[in-house]
Each structure stands twice: as structure tokens, then as C-alpha cells.
Design a protein around this motif. Sequence first.
Motif, PDB file in Angstrom:
ATOM      1  N   PRO A  88       1.099  -1.193  -0.086  1.00  0.00           N
ATOM      2  CA  PRO A  88      -0.210   0.156   0.038  1.00  0.00           C
ATOM      3  C   PRO A  88       0.908   1.403   0.161  1.00  0.00           C
ATOM      4  O   PRO A  88       0.616   2.317  -0.266  1.00  0.00           O
ATOM      5  CB  PRO A  88      -0.540  -0.228   1.065  1.00  0.00           C
ATOM      6  N   HIS A  89       1.738   0.883   0.357  1.00  0.00           N
ATOM      7  CA  HIS A  89       3.139   2.611   0.725  1.00  0.00           C
ATOM      8  C   HIS A  89       3.356   2.545  -1.117  1.00  0.00           C
ATOM      9  O   HIS A  89       4.460   3.511  -1.535  1.00  0.00           O
ATOM     10  CB  HIS A  89       4.117   1.676   1.442  1.00  0.00           C
ATOM     11  N   LEU A  90       2.982   2.061  -2.413  1.00  0.00           N
ATOM     12  CA  LEU A  90       4.223   2.058  -3.695  1.00  0.00           C
ATOM     13  C   LEU A  90       2.950   2.446  -4.740  1.00  0.00           C
ATOM     14  O   LEU A  90       1.826   1.670  -4.988  1.00  0.00           O
ATOM     15  CB  LEU A  90       4.553   0.980  -3.697  1.00  0.00           C
ATOM     16  N   ALA A  91       3.526   3.219  -5.790  1.00  0.00           N
ATOM     17  CA  ALA A  91       2.188   4.041  -7.326  1.00  0.00           C
ATOM     18  C   ALA A  91       3.638   3.642  -8.044  1.00  0.00           C
ATOM     19  O   ALA A  91       4.675   3.546  -7.846  1.00  0.00           O
ATOM     20  CB  ALA A  91       1.728   5.398  -6.182  1.00  0.00           C
TER      21      ALA A  91
ATOM     22  N   ALA B 126       9.412   9.316  -2.220  1.00  0.00           N
ATOM     23  CA  ALA B 126      10.697   9.323  -2.795  1.00  0.00           C
ATOM     24  C   ALA B 126      10.158   8.614  -3.876  1.00  0.00           C
ATOM     25  O   ALA B 126       9.233   8.107  -3.927  1.00  0.00           O
ATOM     26  CB  ALA B 126      11.609   8.046  -2.287  1.00  0.00           C
ATOM     27  N   ALA B 127      11.184   9.637  -5.276  1.00  0.00           N
ATOM     28  CA  ALA B 127      10.219   9.087  -6.351  1.00  0.00           C
ATOM     29  C   ALA B 127      12.118   8.377  -7.480  1.00  0.00           C
ATOM     30  O   ALA B 127      12.741   9.148  -7.766  1.00  0.00           O
ATOM     31  CB  ALA B 127       9.580   9.842  -7.444  1.00  0.00           C
TER      32      ALA B 127
ATOM     33  N   GLY C 211      13.931   3.483   1.056  1.00  0.00           N
ATOM     34  CA  GLY C 211      13.853   1.950   1.316  1.00  0.00           C
ATOM     35  C   GLY C 211      13.100   1.038   0.677  1.00  0.00           C
ATOM     36  O   GLY C 211      13.195   0.157  -0.517  1.00  0.00           O
ATOM     37  N   ARG C 212      11.520   1.747   0.331  1.00  0.00           N
ATOM     38  CA  ARG C 212      10.551   0.594  -0.371  1.00  0.00           C
ATOM     39  C   ARG C 212      10.827   1.121  -1.711  1.00  0.00           C
ATOM     40  O   ARG C 212      11.092   0.501  -2.591  1.00  0.00           O
ATOM     41  CB  ARG C 212       9.184   1.446   0.015  1.00  0.00           C
ATOM     42  N   VAL C 213      11.731   2.427  -2.837  1.00  0.00           N
ATOM     43  CA  VAL C 213      11.672   2.604  -3.532  1.00  0.00           C
ATOM     44  C   VAL C 213      12.640   1.900  -4.354  1.00  0.00           C
ATOM     45  O   VAL C 213      13.242   1.219  -5.074  1.00  0.00           O
ATOM     46  CB  VAL C 213      11.211   3.883  -3.612  1.00  0.00           C
ATOM     47  N   ARG C 214      13.718   2.172  -3.471  1.00  0.00           N
ATOM     48  CA  ARG C 214      15.036   1.437  -4.240  1.00  0.00           C
ATOM     49  C   ARG C 214      14.899  -0.642  -4.434  1.00  0.00           C
ATOM     50  O   ARG C 214      15.693  -0.855  -5.084  1.00  0.00           O
ATOM     51  CB  ARG C 214      15.837   1.426  -2.603  1.00  0.00           C
TER      52      ARG C 214
END
Length: 807
Positions: free
Chosen positions: A152-155, A225-226, A286-289
Motif C-alpha cells: 500500500p505504500h507504492l505507486a 521518494a520517486a 528504502g521501499r522505492v529502492r
Amino acid sequence: MPERTWSYEGYDPAQERLRESLCTLGNGYFATRGAAPEEAAGSAHYPGTYAAGCYNRLTSTVSGRTVENEDIVNLPNWLPLRFRARDAASDSDPDGGTAPGPWFSADDGSLLEYRQVLDLRQGTLTRRMRLCDVQGRRITVVQRRLVHMGDPHLAALRTEFTAEGWAGELEVESALDGDVTNSGVDRYRDLNGRHLGRWHTGATDPDTVWLECRTTASDILIAMAARTRVTRSIPTSVRLVAGDRTATHALRLPIGPDGPVVVEKTVALHTSRDPAISDPLHAAIGRVRRAGDFAALLASHEAAWERLWQRAELEVPGEAGEVLRLHLFHVLQTLSPHTADLDVGVPARGLHGEAYRGHVFWDELFVLPFLNLHLPEVSRALLSYRYRRLGQACRAATAAGRTGAMYPWQSGSDGREETQTLHLNPRSGRWLPDHSRLQHHVGSAIAYNVVQYGQASGDTEFLHTAGAEMLLQIARFWADKAVWDKEYSRYRIRGVVGPDEYHDAYPGAAEPGLDDNAYTNVTAAWVLTRALELAASLPAPRRQALFERIGLDAGELKLWEDVSHRLRVPFHRGIISQFEGYGDLAELDWDGYRARHGDIRRLDRILEAEGDTVNAYQASKQADVLMLGYLFSPTELATLFQRLGYGLDDDTWRTTVDYYLRRTSHGSTLSGLVHGWVLARARRADAWKYCQEALTGDVADLQGGTTAEGIHLGAMAGTLDLVQRGLTGLELREDELSLDPAPLPEVSEYGLSIRYRSHWGIGLTMHAGSLSISVPPSDEPPVRIRLAGRSLTLPPGTSRTLQLPME
Ligand code: BGC
């Protein structure tokens, strides 16, 4: 699930905000409107991103008064991705021959083709456009986005650019824009909308920018973060720019006839409300990485949606079915399994816009009965939101000189009353006092949901603890608010507002509020009755502990018993009165007003602008008395009236229905739904007209521009429940499912599956006048079903088809 899409052809700036609402993507944790990433916010475009439960409080001055409002916050915009074509750079001219033209915008006439498709099965929004810039360079752009249902934290946003017969460079800017305000609702334009502050931006890794900021009062830290990557091309230049409030990733890419160039933007969002993180910024980076590429994200996203669709199957053929699936999609995007981990309520306008400031009203009454039978853990979480604010509701009651719990009409972060004190009539430009906070009936809606949830889920643990405490405290409030009136030999509840918000005072009265609102009183009697029953059924040690904790004794219960039998319900000319004196108000010249104004849904605004008041007329905004026929079956309602010492026969109910049908302007999307439901249950031919109004309320924007400010979640979920419980006549009785299908010729076939207690996927299919019921294989006990006076017991792994009697 087969292919399911909802699409728009062509670009129409006047429709854009409506489409943005209806093409919103979300996952329960956050949602983003279906805005065009290449456009700046403006009259046609309003890119909004909202995280469930992320509120902030601001003060403003309107009409010489200081007002305070709490709003769901428009978060930084993660969408921005603008582009333009330019000639290729050369060694001697690194800036690339001619100067680039303006950034592409659909509003500047360069658009040749446009199509946008919401894929409901996949949970994606795809935009396909062909454009031609001033130099005559044609580009095809196919852009797909997702807001991840699994994580749920990603798009993510994937954009594919194809040059048509030319070669050169494409300049792309991918950004996180923190310079946003809450300005999506025109009526609120005089109010302060600057909820974000203390921005920081930066860049990390070769391809990632970040942005963090805080809400000004609630001090929620928001971080995004993008990561922007290019596939099938090597950028000629890359710049990561950390601005004051915006972090930008600028790229120049060679583009030519050898194939498309693809830019993938992946975004992570965290706030300081999240569990299991150290700090939002590092969590987001961290999540986007760690995130995979678009294809990998799409695969896991689709799989999450697939699982979700299996839990909420509803099949209706034809156009009605298409709209119902869109409604289901938006309900599941607002209240998903992720909601079960959050401390949030049911936002009346979804996470799709800023109308009603993201507040929580009684609309959950139209939402939970649907969710209970699919995602009971989500219903439980939504009720827990109310339970955590029970202390606040009890303090509100004390402050009003009452005992028990007085839940707020509009609730936000901490459960205090968030209803505005002034509202704007856009027609007259006047700011007017808002008395809708007197709608104390919201407490009964919560109580109703507690009972419904308990019956659907069999979750006695919740029912006997948090559920019981809420129910008892709400009942207590009603028993205390009801005042004995010798003249009538009845208890009366005075000074309230019912569901019909048009009436908030007697004409000319110094104080707002009305007496003996039938809906309020009958539901209060119901709450008292259920509270007494539940109190009696609690295991003795639990009852004793709870009673001790909230200081309840047998004397109070005696009072509840008495009030539940002797609350007053007013009648006039054989009709249930909406409130004492409704029948004495003037009759409105409905035909005259319709002839003069066309759409008179917002009759209150029309009359106020003319110096008149709707309070003077027998004219209702929405179902009020008729809500009783929505909540209770005829038998249940008759029993309730009987307990109160009134007779309610079919004739009285029929005349009551007809009377209010002629006096309701349907200024709320909930109105068509309730009328459709009540008329369908009464097997009346005019039911479809109202059901259709409920079905098209948002997709056709029937309330005149309001859908652009957010969907109407109650009406959307209500239409799903109209099939699930309204048409099937499904009632959850003590350990049995009771079915009493009502025919609606326009929706004569349907199929759905529900979760009932420990049974996952009980199937109900209506086909050619027969109802099939199936119970999936399991080790669970058989399901008891009552249908048309017959009792059936269906063991797991069996099904039955029953021909229904012709009506
Ligand atoms: C309706 C209320 C509803 C609110 C939020 C109003 O227009 O009258 O019943 O709770 O909208 O959806």
C-alpha cells in the motif's frame, strides 16, 4: 474475473475533474485522483493525493468570523511527468539545435487523439494520446499507472513515447511537487488551504529524488521518494534537482524510429502514522529502492486485486452491472484489506476529493452492511475507529449536559465534532449558520452497524467488548435525551435534526432543532431494545465488569425499558410525521419551482437565495421517515411500532411513502438509493427510477458538479447492498439467513457470493425466476436458510435451486 473497463474517449476540459474523481486509483491506505501527470493544477485539472486518516486543522476568517476546520490533507503530488520534443543535441550544439517548444499540454491544441481506460480487473488507469507539437512532430504516448493493492505504500507510472517518423530528443521532467494546497472545492476557496510546511527535498542514488514535509498542526511527517528509470534508451543528460518544495528528475532521451522510449516512475509514500518504520523518509527511500520494475509491480498488483475480487463477487448483466462494478471498485479502493490495519473511519467522499473535508458521517450505515459480508475485518476496524473515540463522544455528551455517548455528526482525527459552524450558499454568496451537528441520529447508525456486524461475522469477542460498550453508551445517551412529557404521556426527544438536512429549525424559532423526529425516535427505541438484549445476553462476569466500568446499574436499565416503549412518534392525517409539526408547514409549489429552476435538488439554496427558507415548507432533502423502511423489514418495523404502542399497518406505510415521495427533492445521493430500496421491497413499479438515480448519481454527476469533488461512497456501497440485501431480502437472523427476494424487472438476474460467519463464498444466484444457493465445501456446520416460509439446511459442499413463486 473477465476484462472489465470503464473508459472515456476524447479530451474534454469541462469533464476533466469529474473523470479525475471517477478514475482515482487507491488501495485503502492512499489514493490519487486520475489527473494528467503532464498538467499543472488549474481550472481543468486537480491532482489530489490523500492518505486515509491524514488530517490537519487550520483557522480561517470568513464573514468576519474565525472558523476552524479539520481537513483531509492534499499530499504532495507524485504524478508530475511532463515532456516535450526537441531536435537532437550534437557535439557542437549540446542544447540541441532549435530551442525546445512548450511542454506538452492537452489544453494547447496539440492533441490529436485521446482515450483513457480504467481497467477494473487489473486496477490500472491507461491514457493513450497522440499529439503533434508546433514543429509538426507527432508522438504517441501510452501511459499506465497503478496504486499498488499489494504494497500500500507504492505507486507507479509507466510512460511509453513513440516518435512518428522523426528522430530527435525527448525532454522529460519527473517530479515530486510539495507546493500543493487544499483547493479542490470551490465553495471552500475563502478558507485557508495551506496544510503543508517545513519542506525538505533531496536526491539519492543515480535515479531517485525525495521530498518530505509536515502538516502544520497535526505534525504528520510525510515522505515520498520517486525513482525514474528509462528502459530501451540511454539518456543523453540527467539532472536531479532538489528545489525548495519540489524535487525534480530531468532527463533528455534520444528518440527515433527504432522503437518506443519507456520512462518508469516508481513512488513510495510513508507518513509518521505508519507502523513498523524508523522514519518516513528512510522507509520511503528504502521501499522505492527495493521495488521491482513496472512489469513486476503490475504482476503483484494484479494478483492482489484478483484476491480482492474473489472476496467481493457481484455479477449483474448489462449497463447496471457495469456501473455496479465501478462502484465496487471505488469502494474497495477506499476501504481495502489494508484499512483493517489503520485507525480510520468511512470517508463520505472516498479518498477521491476534498468535499466534506474527508470527514466521517453516518454514511457508514450504507457501507458496513455491504462490507460485513465480504471484508468483516475491515468492518471491525471501522467500528474500532468509533470505539477509540467513544471517550470523546462521552465527553461531548457530558459537555451537553447528558450521559452516555454523543457521537459527532462529522468526525475526523480525534472524534470531536468537526461539523462546520458556517456554510456557504454558493447561490447567494452568503455564509450561513450550520446546525447539522444536531443530527445525533449518527449514534444510532453506529449502534445499528455494531449489531449488523455481530450478526454477519459472529464475532462475539468484539460484540461483547467494544461493541457492547458503544451500544450501551449510545443507548444511555438516548434514554437521557428523551424527556418525559406529561401532556403527551410520552418521552420526547427535542431539539434535534433528522436525516433531512433541509429542516434544522421551526420557522421563526430562536433556537435550532426540531422535536420528535420520527426516524431519530424509532431508531433510538431500537437501540435501547438491542442494548437491553445484548446486556442480558452478556456472560455474567463480562456484564458485571462492563457495568462497573461504565457505572451502569439496574435502575438505568429500567429507564431504558420504559423509554424504549414510550418514545413519541408523531402522526398527521394518518401519516408518520417527519417531526412534530411537519404537516403544518406550507406546501411548496413543486411544479412552479421546477418550471422556474429545472433542477431543484438543492431547494434549500434556491429558497435562501430568494430570501425564503426551506424550513417553512413540507419539502425534504432526502429520505427521513422512509429511512425506517431501509433499515427495517416491514415485520421488524411493525414490531418496533407495536413496542412503542402504535399500530403500523400496510396502508399507513404506503400512504406515508407516497406522501414523502411527493415532497422530496433528492438533494443527497443517498435519497435515490433509499427510495429505490424501499419501493423495490414494496414491489412497486416506480422503484427503478430511483434505483437508476442511485446508480447514475456519480457517473452522470447528478448532483451538479459534486462528483468532481469526490465520489459519494455511501451511495456507491448502497447500490451494491441494494442487490446484495435489498433484492434478495437477505436478513441475518439468529443463526440463520433469511431470504425474501423482491423482483426488480430491470435487474432480474444477478449472482453474488458472501462471507457469512465461518462460511467463505456462499453463492446466491438469481436466474430465470429461480434462486440458487450454494455452500462451498468446508468442515463448517451446515447453513440454515429460511426462504418463502420454508426452512432449509444446506451442508457445506451442497446447493439448492428454488423456483420462486410468481408475484
Ligand atoms: C447528506 C448526509 C450525508 C452527507 C455526507 C449530505 O448531503 O445530506 O446525509 O451524510 O451528505 O455524505
